[in-house]
Design a protein around this motif. Sequence first.
Motif, short mmCIF file in Angstrom:
data_model
loop_
_atom_site.label_atom_id
_atom_site.label_comp_id
_atom_site.label_asym_id
_atom_site.label_seq_id
_atom_site.Cartn_x
_atom_site.Cartn_y
_atom_site.Cartn_z
N ASN A 33 -0.61 -10.01 -4.68
CA ASN A 33 -1.34 -10.06 -6.00
C ASN A 33 -1.77 -11.66 -6.98
O ASN A 33 -1.64 -11.36 -7.86
CB ASN A 33 0.41 -9.82 -6.65
N HIS A 58 -8.58 -0.80 -0.50
CA HIS A 58 -7.45 -2.71 0.31
C HIS A 58 -7.56 -2.03 2.19
O HIS A 58 -6.44 -2.53 2.96
CB HIS A 58 -6.44 -2.42 0.28
N TYR A 102 -4.34 1.63 -5.18
CA TYR A 102 -5.00 0.59 -6.12
C TYR A 102 -6.04 1.11 -6.43
O TYR A 102 -7.57 0.58 -6.89
CB TYR A 102 -6.49 -0.40 -4.82
N CYS A 152 0.49 -1.25 -0.13
CA CYS A 152 -0.23 0.42 0.16
C CYS A 152 1.05 1.24 -0.23
O CYS A 152 0.75 2.17 -0.59
CB CYS A 152 -1.13 0.02 1.27
#
Lengths: 289, 287, 120
Positions: free
Chosen positions: A141, B98, B79, A98
């Motif tokens: 992933n 996410h 994302y 992230c």
Amino acid sequence: MKELVVLSGKGGTGKTSLTAAFATLAGRVVVADCDVDAANLHLLLAPILRDTGTFQGGKEAIIRTRDCTACGLCASLCRFGSVRESEGKFAISHCEGCGVCVEFCPQHAIDWVPAMTGTWMVSDCPTGRMAHAHLRPGAENSGKLAAFVRKLAKEQATETGSDLVLVDGPPGIGCPVIASLTGADAALIVTEPTPSGIHDMERILDLTRHFGVDTRVVINKFDINLEKTQRIRDLVSGRGLGWVGTLPYSPLFTQAQVEGKPIPLAFPDAEITERIRLIWKETKTWIER
Amino acid sequence: MKIAVASGKGGTGKTTFSVALVLANRDRARIVDCDVEEPNAHLFLGGPEPVVETVRASIPVVDGDLCTACGACVDFCQYNALALAGSGGLLVFPELCHDCGGCIRICPNNALTEGPVSRGTIETKIIGGDLELVTGRLEVGSPSAPTVIRAAIARAPLLERETTILDAPPGTACSFAACMLAADHCLLVTDPTPFGLHDLALAIEAIREMSKPFSVVINRSLGPDDLASVFCRDQGYAVAMRIAESREIAQACSQGKTLLDAIPGIGQDLRDLLDAILETRATEVSG
Amino acid sequence: MKIAFPVAGSDLSAVLDARFGRAQRFLIVDSDNDTFELLENGSNVDASQGAGIQSAQLVIASGAKALVSSHCGPKAFKVFQVAGIPVLQAPVASIAQLLAKFKAGELEAMTGPDNAGHMG
């Protein structure tokens, strides 16, 4: 070009064996093995590797220990529990990519590097081209890698003039399943008459409806529980889905695996091959509609 | 002590085995169904209606008065879950989010706040007064399986038990890893087919990378010389148990029966199995 | 008025790309004088998720006031809808032909997305 994805919800229903059989019966076809973390199709289709490469599905964070002051901010910011402390030192494993820790580390001590997610392959099989992959164990992933395998398969279909792509999907209803399903022309669900088979079929039917993909159902090993087979038929017709295919329990599924061949090649004259041929005929008519 | 029951390949009998293991050890074990995409243990364990809690995650909520459409959050999001729609302002796509919280921190105008979104449920029940089942269930269409798995494992136990059995998701990807990272020992259930063997090898590769101790359970075994047994012998992997191939067992399970119903005497074997794992663990910890 | 077309080619003879989010580039045509500019779709071609969303933002930021496309998924459609930019549905044909159709008022705005979302 049509794209048919074969799914099951529950694992072990015979999805891969059936996909391999379809590939043999279809003639010119490109297959995509999107079950990237437990790929099995290559064990049946005798692939000869044409091309391969690594797949980077995103980025991952790595702490530079020499610049880290062990303030622990990254550990408190990470929502995925990926930052672990051991004896005063911080390290990241199974990063979800992230980028939060990278951005907010007060020492800028966290690197942001491409994550090696797995390896992709394109191979030649007697049935035509195959796109497949190997996920690095435990990697994030898997959905991205599955999507990439589908993309490879479509490219191969264009290149070889194939008008059908057969996708062997992963079990479950998560990321890699969604990545295998969205935008496909049709989905075939392989289930079995057991409590888990029925439960999981309902969840995967919810998913295909959610994404608006035309869906049909095949019941494998229908004869191990006729009552539950009827229950599946009722559930399927209750959802307004058409024709349901049935296959009897057959030890030839496992024996074909042992021979490393699709069922119609290993046992061309067996009754189960004839049954699969009929189901393929129905499926072909349905998807070409 | 957490024991994960896992398998690379789906359909090897992982849930059937987990259920039997917890039933035979119900005085000292509880079970958490971590196969959140397709949770099945409850189908075999029955029991009362569960208490259902929602697994919430935080997604950004936009304050249109504070947002200047600067795009910092859009650039940050890995994302693609945020978008600037011209004069329409900032859009959030919860199904792609996410829940990392990065956009909320990065916004220079404090225009984003945390809003709850449901990613799934945790269902808890006590069966027959002494057996605790926790089921994690992913919402259909949600990408956040590991979030639900972690929440299910973290659920505070209702009953005090020495051992928690984790019924793991199949495969070797992030869901499997999320479950396995919490485990102290892993039982890998395989069948003696080429597919089963191939995926067993993948699962072992993944588990070794996490440095977790493991042993193998061979379901539908064709005897001590079947594919899986030979493989384990050659590689030096411990075989914790063999369950013989039988059409009667398959039929019993298809009717929702458990291995304890189908195989007389297996209960004691499953108690011995847990004893052995606990003993090894005790030696490892003290040694 | 500027109009965006997803294309694989690079001028008015290019053919409309049936894929919106994964088109190579966009041809941004000014219908007042038939001049055009090219807008590369960059990394979105290989994006694992949300390619349509990213492409929609790119088109909006270019100043285009309409998109001409064969298809549009639900997420990209929502972005255009909120931005107040119509998605005009068109068959696969050359941009010059489609531009003529646009000027003749023959292209109709889509009222909703016409295919399921792509995560991949």
